[in-house]
Scaffold this active site. Sequence first.
Site, PDB file in Angstrom:
ATOM      1  CE1 TYR A  77      -3.909   2.266   0.597  1.00  0.00           C
ATOM      2  CE2 TYR A  77      -2.381   3.386   2.067  1.00  0.00           C
ATOM      3  CZ  TYR A  77      -3.565   3.369   1.357  1.00  0.00           C
ATOM      4  OH  TYR A  77      -4.396   4.463   1.401  1.00  0.00           O
ATOM      5  CE  LYS A  81      -3.098   5.091  -1.860  1.00  0.00           C
ATOM      6  NZ  LYS A  81      -4.124   5.622  -2.762  1.00  0.00           N
ATOM      7  NE  ARG A 112     -13.745  -1.214   2.840  1.00  0.00           N
ATOM      8  CZ  ARG A 112     -13.016  -0.316   2.205  1.00  0.00           C
ATOM      9  NH1 ARG A 112     -12.284   0.530   2.899  1.00  0.00           N
ATOM     10  NH2 ARG A 112     -13.012  -0.247   0.912  1.00  0.00           N
TER      11      ARG A 112
END
Length: 170
Positions: A77, A81, A112
């Site tokens: 992640y 980014k 979630r």
Amino acid sequence: QAVVDFERLGEHAAAFQGHDVGFCCLGTTRAKAGADGFVRVDRDYVAQAAELARAGGCKHFVLESSRGANQHSHFLYLRVKGEVENLVQAVGFDRCTILRPAVLLCKRQESRPMEWVVQQFLGAVAWIFPTAYSVPVETVARAMVASVLQPGKGKVEVLENRAIHELGQA
């Protein structure tokens, strides 16, 4: 509003023509799209949209990224980014603003459970340390708009979570 097929983004170049400012908040999750899908959406689609925007005359590109973004990170992640931040900067906008928010506090349509628990905890922590670990999405949106309305502090400006809070509440 233009609806585009991101798999054929180049066919939608006209949607990117004639805009002075581009805002990008595009992203998915690894859980939703898989590792390859996450990279395709969060890096490849964003970079291609930035290129189309620049070719269409966009002067200022505002990108929502993430706290901890780093192209050398061992975490997918944060690495993706960091990579997309570099790709967007390389496009050559007159001005590029990158926002690196911490955990986004928002209401989601999909369930979630773990994220909900984290958001509840961070929402409570925010009462004591409002800029430390989270930021409401509305504050990020206001900061994105405010970044365009104020003079730039250089060709590339990176706003970390505290600066997002300050700008988004000004």
